[in-house]
Design a protein around this motif. Structure first.
Motif: not given
Length: 519
Positions: A22-24, A29-31, A138-139, A144-145
């Motif tokens: 899930l972290v990976a 997904l963030t990227a 969260g990631l 986005y920030c």
């Protein structure tokens, strides 16, 4: 030991691997989210030549498809994580509650069911809907920030300050939410306990003419639960309002800031929209975290409450007939001290009037109750030093609390008996006249006669080849054919046999037993 028991960890066992996945996924997904925003900005500002436009659109479509598949994978992994965690929690809770000595075991069926179902479901919601959302969104929020700070630094810091303010407000709401969540679970447990008790005792309620009164009590419990639910809903609504208020303040900041052309404003609004979607999901996950905390506190308290006091030493019993010694044993405070003994392999009859303590003594011999003072020695070993597994194998008690399970006579005989001696099994069935082993048994054996139920329960205990068998069941002492069968099996099996009775023993009855205890 009892003060340190904790709920099984979410990251234990194979769940650690699922969390790593899930972290990976969250990082990827963030990227992709940030990359998608930058690609849209590139297309929006017309940086692509007309010949490269189809390629850029195709790239964006592929990116969206990959993101969709990854979100699907996230949902599946999150559900697997939640289901595996709730299974582990229920197993831990059931094993702990059911292993408790009788004087510490749960007394209210409805409350126990609430813990095993409702509270366990809150645990599952955190594992499948809370923690995974915290990870992935969260990631994404962090991504986005960073994008806003890089692209629009003159408003980025103001937006971060607003977000920090919203998180501080959330932190202030957390403590009252946790207290209210605990109150909500307490009221829900009381309501479940009342309903369970009144359903089980429905005949007594009807005969006492108390149906309407109990219905009113049910209404009062429901009102208390409703008040707690409304209070929790107020706090939950305040938590949900946080992202909305923050979004409106962010729009106000944009309105008074000089951003240049409209393209910059449009892109910033797009990023803010995506950011607030992630923030809203995080607030929802925060609520699952609060309910998880309340359920965790409740379940750990329940498990600590039933934990026995650890013994000074640990020892085991052998599969041999057990001798019994009662050394200055007081069943209750200020009761006469018992100084009784029996040799290994003896046939013992325990005689006494009603409420004299016969049943309490049998419970003490299998450590389901504790004496006020004194000591019990089984097979030369102090009872409090014996391991639970060893004691359960060597000492069997058949009393009025023993029950049959739904299935057949054979499935009930084999319940808890993985390895049986086939010859001993056949001999028990022959002597106790258990012929139709395929006969159906309904829930709790309600379709069987009391005599057949008693023979099945005794046979099941005998199949374990105990060193001590105690029978404290109403009517068994007056069933002469069953007693003759039991004495036959005791002679062949060699185990120590203890039977309780309220009958007044004459010399003829006493002669049939090796040891007579009268209390």
């Amino acid at each position: 030991m009892s003060s340190t028991i904790t709920l099984v960890a979410l990251q234990a066992g194979k769940r650690r691997r699922l969390i790593t996945y899930l972290v990976a996924l969250g990082l990827v997904l963030t990227a992709l989210n940030v990359g998608g925003v930058l690609l849209i900005q590139h297309l929006w500002q017309g940086h692509d030549a007309s010949e490269n436009l189809p390629l850029s659109i195709a790239l964006f479509v592929v990116l969206v498809a990959v993101m969709g598949s990854l979100y699907y994978a996230e949902a599946v992994l999150a559900e697997k994580l939640g289901l595996d965690y709730v299974k582990a929690v229920r197993q831990q809770l059931y094993a702990t509650l059911m292993s408790a000595p009788q004087q510490q075991s749960p007394q209210r069926v409805g409350v126990a069911m609430t813990r095993l179902i409702t509270d366990a479901n809150n645990i599952k919601n955190w594992a499948s809907l809370g923690a995974p959302v915290f990870i992935t969104h969260g990631l994404s929020l962090v991504g986005y920030c960073i994008l806003i700070l890089v692209q629009w630094p003159h408003v980025g810091w103001l937006l971060l300050a607003l977000m920090a303010f919203a998180l501080m407000a959330t932190a202030l709401l957390t403590a009252p939410m946790m207290r209210t969540a605990l109150t909500l679970r307490r009221d829900r447990g009381r309501l479940s306990g009342h309903i369970g008790e009144m359903i089980i005792a429905n005949l007594s309620v009807q005969q006492a003419g108390r149906v309407n009164r109990e219905a009113k009590r049910l209404g009062r419990h429901s009102d208390l639960l409703a008040d707690s639910a409304v209070n929790y809903a107020r706090l939950r609504s305040l938590l949900a309002v946080n992202p909305m208020l923050l979004q409106q303040l962010a729009l106000l900041v944009l309105a008074v800031s000089a951003l240049g052309d409209g393209d910059h404003q449009a892109m910033l609004l797009l990023v803010l929209g995506l950011m607030f979607v992630s923030l809203t999901r995080i607030m929802q996950a925060w609520e699952h975290g609060v309910t998880y905390y309340a359920a965790k506190q409740r379940l750990e308290f329940a498990m600590r409450k039933v934990q026995p006091i650890p013994a000074e030493k640990s020892t085991k019993l052998t599969n041999q007939p057990l001798s019994i010694k009662l050394r200055d044993l007081a069943l209750i405070p200020d009761s006469p001290l018992l100084k009784l003994s029996a040799a290994a392999g003896d046939r013992i009859i325990l005689s006494g009037l009603q409420c004299s303590g016969k049943s309490l003594l049998t419970l003490m011999l299998c450590r389901q109750a504790l004496p006020a003072s004194g000591r019990i020695v089984l097979g030369g070993r102090r009872l409090e030093w014996l391991t639970a597994a060893s004691l359960h194998r060597a000492v069997q008690l058949v009393n009025d609390d023993a029950q049959l399970m739904r299935g057949s006579i054979e499935s009930n005989l084999l319940y808890g008996n993985r390895h049986i001696d086939t010859a001993w099994f056949e001999r028990i069935c022959q002597v106790l006249e258990l012929e139709d082993l395929n006969q159906t048994v309904t829930e709790l054996g309600s379709n069987l006669s009391s005599g057949l139920t008693q023979r099945i329960l005794i046979a099941r205990a005998l199949l374990k080849k105990p060193g001590l068998l105690m029978v404290d069941r109403a009517g068994v002492d007056r069933d002469n054919p069953l007693q003759q069968a039991m004495l036959t099996l005791q002679k062949e099996g060699g185990f120590t046999y203890l039977l309780t009775t309220r009958r007044k023993l004459n010399s003829k009855l006493k002669a049939q037993w090796d040891t007579v205890w009268e209390i």
